[in-house]
Scaffold this motif. Structure first.
Motif, PDB file in Angstrom:
ATOM      1  N   GLU A  14     -51.052  42.592 121.258  1.00 12.68           N
ATOM      2  CA  GLU A  14     -51.478  43.030 122.587  1.00 12.68           C
ATOM      3  C   GLU A  14     -52.740  42.294 122.988  1.00 12.68           C
ATOM      4  OE1 GLU A  14     -51.697  47.257 123.112  1.00 12.68           O
ATOM      5  OE2 GLU A  14     -49.708  47.559 122.248  1.00 12.68           O
ATOM      6  N   LEU A  15     -52.793  41.979 124.263  1.00 10.44           N
ATOM      7  CA  LEU A  15     -53.982  41.335 124.817  1.00 10.44           C
ATOM      8  C   LEU A  15     -54.689  42.388 125.669  1.00 10.44           C
ATOM      9  CD1 LEU A  15     -55.225  38.565 124.598  1.00 10.44           C
ATOM     10  CD2 LEU A  15     -53.791  37.825 126.470  1.00 10.44           C
ATOM     11  N   ILE A  16     -55.899  42.725 125.266  1.00 12.87           N
ATOM     12  CA  ILE A  16     -56.582  43.861 125.887  1.00 12.87           C
ATOM     13  C   ILE A  16     -57.928  43.443 126.466  1.00 12.87           C
ATOM     14  CG2 ILE A  16     -57.718  46.077 125.323  1.00 12.87           C
ATOM     15  CD1 ILE A  16     -55.341  46.517 123.386  1.00 12.87           C
ATOM     16  N   LEU A  17     -58.161  43.887 127.692  1.00  5.51           N
ATOM     17  CA  LEU A  17     -59.454  43.653 128.318  1.00  5.51           C
ATOM     18  C   LEU A  17     -60.278  44.918 128.107  1.00  5.51           C
ATOM     19  CD1 LEU A  17     -60.846  41.502 130.129  1.00  5.51           C
ATOM     20  CD2 LEU A  17     -60.061  42.831 132.090  1.00  5.51           C
ATOM     21  N   MET A  18     -61.398  44.772 127.438  1.00  2.00           N
ATOM     22  CA  MET A  18     -62.250  45.934 127.138  1.00  2.00           C
ATOM     23  C   MET A  18     -63.522  45.816 127.960  1.00  2.00           C
ATOM     24  SD  MET A  18     -63.707  47.020 123.418  1.00  2.00           S
ATOM     25  CE  MET A  18     -64.506  48.598 123.128  1.00  2.00           C
ATOM     26  N   LYS A  19     -63.745  46.831 128.800  1.00  2.00           N
ATOM     27  CA  LYS A  19     -64.918  46.752 129.688  1.00  2.00           C
ATOM     28  C   LYS A  19     -66.063  47.617 129.191  1.00  2.00           C
ATOM     29  CE  LYS A  19     -62.182  45.659 133.728  1.00  2.00           C
ATOM     30  NZ  LYS A  19     -61.345  46.319 134.697  1.00  2.00           N
ATOM     31  N   GLY A  20     -65.779  48.433 128.207  1.00  2.00           N
ATOM     32  CA  GLY A  20     -66.794  49.317 127.641  1.00  2.00           C
ATOM     33  C   GLY A  20     -66.106  50.169 126.598  1.00  2.00           C
ATOM     34  N   HIS A  21     -66.868  51.051 125.941  1.00  2.00           N
ATOM     35  CA  HIS A  21     -66.237  51.910 124.939  1.00  2.00           C
ATOM     36  C   HIS A  21     -65.148  52.762 125.594  1.00  2.00           C
ATOM     37  CE1 HIS A  21     -68.980  50.871 121.810  1.00  2.00           C
ATOM     38  NE2 HIS A  21     -70.029  51.187 122.538  1.00  2.00           N
ATOM     39  N   GLY A  22     -63.965  52.700 125.060  1.00  2.00           N
ATOM     40  CA  GLY A  22     -62.875  53.543 125.556  1.00  2.00           C
ATOM     41  C   GLY A  22     -62.268  53.056 126.862  1.00  2.00           C
ATOM     42  N   ASP A  23     -62.731  51.922 127.364  1.00  2.00           N
ATOM     43  CA  ASP A  23     -62.226  51.426 128.645  1.00  2.00           C
ATOM     44  C   ASP A  23     -61.352  50.189 128.402  1.00  2.00           C
ATOM     45  OD1 ASP A  23     -61.777  50.531 131.186  1.00  2.00           O
ATOM     46  OD2 ASP A  23     -63.866  50.655 131.845  1.00  2.00           O
ATOM     47  N   TYR A  24     -60.060  50.416 128.311  1.00  2.00           N
ATOM     48  CA  TYR A  24     -59.140  49.345 127.946  1.00  2.00           C
ATOM     49  C   TYR A  24     -58.120  49.089 129.044  1.00  2.00           C
ATOM     50  CZ  TYR A  24     -60.848  50.891 123.408  1.00  2.00           C
ATOM     51  OH  TYR A  24     -61.658  51.260 122.382  1.00  2.00           O
ATOM     52  N   GLN A  25     -57.830  47.821 129.247  1.00  2.00           N
ATOM     53  CA  GLN A  25     -56.735  47.466 130.160  1.00  2.00           C
ATOM     54  C   GLN A  25     -55.831  46.504 129.391  1.00  2.00           C
ATOM     55  OE1 GLN A  25     -58.048  45.372 133.671  1.00  2.00           O
ATOM     56  NE2 GLN A  25     -55.944  44.958 134.308  1.00  2.00           N
ATOM     57  N   ARG A  26     -54.570  46.876 129.238  1.00  2.00           N
ATOM     58  CA  ARG A  26     -53.669  45.977 128.521  1.00  2.00           C
ATOM     59  C   ARG A  26     -53.140  44.928 129.479  1.00  2.00           C
ATOM     60  NH1 ARG A  26     -49.288  48.980 125.526  1.00  2.00           N
ATOM     61  NH2 ARG A  26     -48.276  48.995 127.533  1.00  2.00           N
ATOM     62  N   LEU A  27     -53.385  43.667 129.160  1.00  2.00           N
ATOM     63  CA  LEU A  27     -52.919  42.583 130.040  1.00  2.00           C
ATOM     64  C   LEU A  27     -51.512  42.150 129.676  1.00  2.00           C
ATOM     65  CD1 LEU A  27     -56.130  40.323 130.123  1.00  2.00           C
ATOM     66  CD2 LEU A  27     -55.513  42.210 131.642  1.00  2.00           C
ATOM     67  N   GLY A  28     -51.166  42.286 128.412  1.00  2.00           N
ATOM     68  CA  GLY A  28     -49.829  41.873 127.987  1.00  2.00           C
ATOM     69  C   GLY A  28     -49.557  42.333 126.565  1.00  2.00           C
ATOM     70  N   GLN A  29     -48.299  42.200 126.180  1.00  2.00           N
ATOM     71  CA  GLN A  29     -47.925  42.614 124.824  1.00  2.00           C
ATOM     72  C   GLN A  29     -46.635  41.901 124.426  1.00  2.00           C
ATOM     73  OE1 GLN A  29     -46.603  46.710 124.549  1.00  2.00           O
ATOM     74  NE2 GLN A  29     -46.028  46.694 126.704  1.00  2.00           N
ATOM     75  N   THR A  30     -46.234  42.044 123.176  1.00  2.00           N
ATOM     76  CA  THR A  30     -44.996  41.405 122.767  1.00  2.00           C
ATOM     77  C   THR A  30     -43.800  42.187 123.303  1.00  2.00           C
ATOM     78  OG1 THR A  30     -43.669  40.577 120.925  1.00  2.00           O
ATOM     79  CG2 THR A  30     -44.949  42.568 120.515  1.00  2.00           C
ATOM     80  N   LEU A  31     -42.781  41.434 123.660  1.00  2.00           N
ATOM     81  CA  LEU A  31     -41.575  42.078 124.184  1.00  2.00           C
ATOM     82  C   LEU A  31     -40.588  42.358 123.057  1.00  2.00           C
ATOM     83  CD1 LEU A  31     -41.095  39.878 127.376  1.00  2.00           C
ATOM     84  CD2 LEU A  31     -42.383  42.015 127.115  1.00  2.00           C
ATOM     85  N   ASP A  32     -40.850  41.803 121.870  1.00  2.00           N
ATOM     86  CA  ASP A  32     -39.951  42.070 120.737  1.00  2.00           C
ATOM     87  C   ASP A  32     -40.760  42.186 119.447  1.00  2.00           C
ATOM     88  OD1 ASP A  32     -40.281  39.185 120.263  1.00  2.00           O
ATOM     89  OD2 ASP A  32     -38.773  38.926 121.834  1.00  2.00           O
ATOM     90  N   ASP A  33     -40.674  41.166 118.580  1.00  2.00           N
ATOM     91  CA  ASP A  33     -41.389  41.268 117.302  1.00  2.00           C
ATOM     92  C   ASP A  33     -42.897  41.119 117.506  1.00  2.00           C
ATOM     93  OD1 ASP A  33     -38.920  41.384 116.156  1.00  2.00           O
ATOM     94  OD2 ASP A  33     -38.938  39.340 115.364  1.00  2.00           O
ATOM     95  N   ALA A  34     -43.647  41.737 116.607  1.00  2.00           N
ATOM     96  CA  ALA A  34     -45.102  41.515 116.596  1.00  2.00           C
ATOM     97  C   ALA A  34     -45.388  40.232 115.814  1.00  2.00           C
ATOM     98  CB  ALA A  34     -45.803  42.692 115.939  1.00  2.00           C
ATOM     99  N   ALA A  35     -46.579  39.661 116.034  1.00  2.00           N
ATOM    100  CA  ALA A  35     -46.918  38.402 115.362  1.00  2.00           C
ATOM    101  C   ALA A  35     -46.837  38.562 113.832  1.00  2.00           C
ATOM    102  CB  ALA A  35     -48.312  37.947 115.783  1.00  2.00           C
ATOM    103  N   GLY A  36     -47.436  39.616 113.318  1.00  2.00           N
ATOM    104  CA  GLY A  36     -47.439  39.830 111.861  1.00  2.00           C
ATOM    105  C   GLY A  36     -46.026  40.030 111.339  1.00  2.00           C
ATOM    106  N   GLU A  37     -45.242  40.757 112.132  1.00  2.00           N
ATOM    107  CA  GLU A  37     -43.850  41.016 111.746  1.00  2.00           C
ATOM    108  C   GLU A  37     -43.084  39.699 111.614  1.00  2.00           C
ATOM    109  OE1 GLU A  37     -42.162  43.383 114.827  1.00  2.00           O
ATOM    110  OE2 GLU A  37     -40.296  43.791 113.753  1.00  2.00           O
ATOM    111  N   SER A  38     -43.370  38.745 112.511  1.00  2.00           N
ATOM    112  CA  SER A  38     -42.648  37.474 112.455  1.00  2.00           C
ATOM    113  C   SER A  38     -43.044  36.706 111.189  1.00  2.00           C
ATOM    114  CB  SER A  38     -42.869  36.645 113.731  1.00  2.00           C
ATOM    115  OG  SER A  38     -44.177  36.156 113.790  1.00  2.00           O
ATOM    116  N   PHE A  39     -44.305  36.759 110.793  1.00  2.00           N
ATOM    117  CA  PHE A  39     -44.711  36.152 109.516  1.00  2.00           C
ATOM    118  C   PHE A  39     -43.940  36.808 108.366  1.00  2.00           C
ATOM    119  CE2 PHE A  39     -48.398  34.449 111.743  1.00  2.00           C
ATOM    120  CZ  PHE A  39     -48.714  33.317 111.018  1.00  2.00           C
TER     121      PHE A  39
END
Ligand code: KG4
Ligand code: ZN
Length: 349
Positions: free
Chosen positions: A148-173
């Motif tokens: 997941e690509l997350i924009l963090m503007k402060g503690h607890g303030d998260y905006q997800r910009l994108g994520q995997t549509l299938d496997d996670a990166a670690g899962e693919s390894f």
């Protein structure tokens, strides 16, 4: 202030005692019991086996973590309550509930991905002292279950910009290591093999690099590796090293491309890596180079905090407390349930 945290979302049973005066985070205990040796023979985590092992391990680990510092010296508790394997999460949650309810201590339910983000605070003193200087920060969370690509503007303030549509990166390894019969978990094994290989030997796809969004996909890359393997009749050690290096190169390039593409649209002051894949040397080197070239600060977790641990859960809980978020108290503690698919952006408690 002393925080006792429990993490049991997958195949690590972990307990940590974190002390803080607000200016620095000091770990009094950080115990991680990894079940990797047990799951290795199955080629992945078996949820039922993981839960049983958590059950056997968690109380002895708690005893040895607490030692002589009894619960009355603890200010509050924290526990990972999602996302993760339901049976694994249940063990940690039940122990935390029991401790909190019987000792009348407040309890913070913590999102596992948020914990990974705070592994950066555990690893970088500068971040604890001057965090405001580094917001907004762009965080790439790369683990066995999430990308997941997350924009963090402060503690607890998260905006997800994108994520995997299938496997996670670690899962693919992990899956590529399985195809190559190299063992589990695949991330560290593949990266070791990659050191001896030629990363240009195979031209694997860079999935979704032209998608003009911040989403990822790794399953096509996995299939491309599988085809390349099927084409070869005999596979020698150099082939394995070349496939590992070419695969790793493709993953790292996509992760870099998407992350730094996001910077063009979102003005950020720092970049951070989080999650198990943050241990990857090539990924860290490339992120460092690219951040340096853009005069951006780059933070990553120290090796001992990149994989699953409870210290990161304690650190996240500390900031919940600092931000006056309400913990669970009294009878409400007993209503806590695992949230298997807890999204970080729903994290405001
Ligand atoms: O964060 P984590 O410990 O557990 C989850 O929350 O999933 O991440 C585990 C993942 C596994 O997929 C593992 O293969 C990967 O992190 N990993 C790596 C490396 N070390 C661990 N992936 C790439 N390179 C590494 N050096
Ligand atoms: Zn994790």
């Amino acid at each position: 202030m002393r925080i006792l945290a429990i993490e049991s979302s997958c195949d690590e049973t972990a307990i940590a005692l974190l002390k803080t005066d607000g200016r620095s985070l000091f770990l009094e205990k950080n115990q991680v019991y990894s079940q990797i040796n047990i799951h290795r023979k199955f080629g992945g985590v078996v949820p039922e086996v993981a839960a049983r092992k958590h059950l056997e391990t968690i109380i002895p680990l708690l005893d040895s973590s607490l030692g002589r510092s009894k619960l009355d010296k603890i200010d509050f508790l924290a526990v990972t309550s999602g996302p993760g394997l339901i049976t694994s999460l249940l063990l940690g949650i039940t122990v935390a509930q029991t401790l909190a309810y019987t000792s009348q201590l407040p309890l913070y339910p913590i999102n596992h991905l948020e914990g990974h983000i705070y592994s950066n605070w555990l690893s970088n003193k500068e971040l604890v002292k001057n965090e405001k200087k580094y917001w907004p920060a762009l965080i790439l969370v790369v683990s066995g279950g999430h990308t997941e690509l997350i924009l963090m503007k402060g503690h607890g303030d998260y905006q997800r910009l994108g994520q995997t549509l299938d496997d996670a990166a670690g899962e693919s390894f992990d899956k590529i290591a399985k195809f190559l019969s190299l063992g589990y978990p695949g991330g560290s094994i593949i990266s070791q093999w990659a050191k001896k290989g030629n990363s240009a030997a195979y031209n694997f796809p860079r999935p979704m690099i032209d998608s003009h969004d911040y989403n990822f996909s790794f399953s096509g890359l996995k299939t491309a590796v599988l085809y390349a393997l099927e084409k070869k009749k005999n596979i020698n050690q150099q082939d394995i090293a070349d496939i590992a290096a070419s695969f790793q190169q493709a993953v790292v390039e996509v992760l870099i491309f998407k992350t730094f593409q996001a910077i063009q649209q979102h003005k950020v002051k720092a970049i951070m890596l989080a999650g198990g894949v943050a241990a990857n040397q090539l990924l860290k080197e490339k992120f460092q180079q690219k951040s340096d070239s853009l005069n951006l600060l780059f933070f990553y977790p120290r090796q001992r905090f990149s994989g699953d641990n409870a210290a990161m859960i304690a650190a996240a809980a500390y900031y919940h407390h600092q931000q006056n978020r309400k913990p669970l108290q009294g009878i409400k503690i007993l209503s806590l349930q695992p949230q298997v698919n807890w999204q970080l952006i729903e994290n405001r408690i």
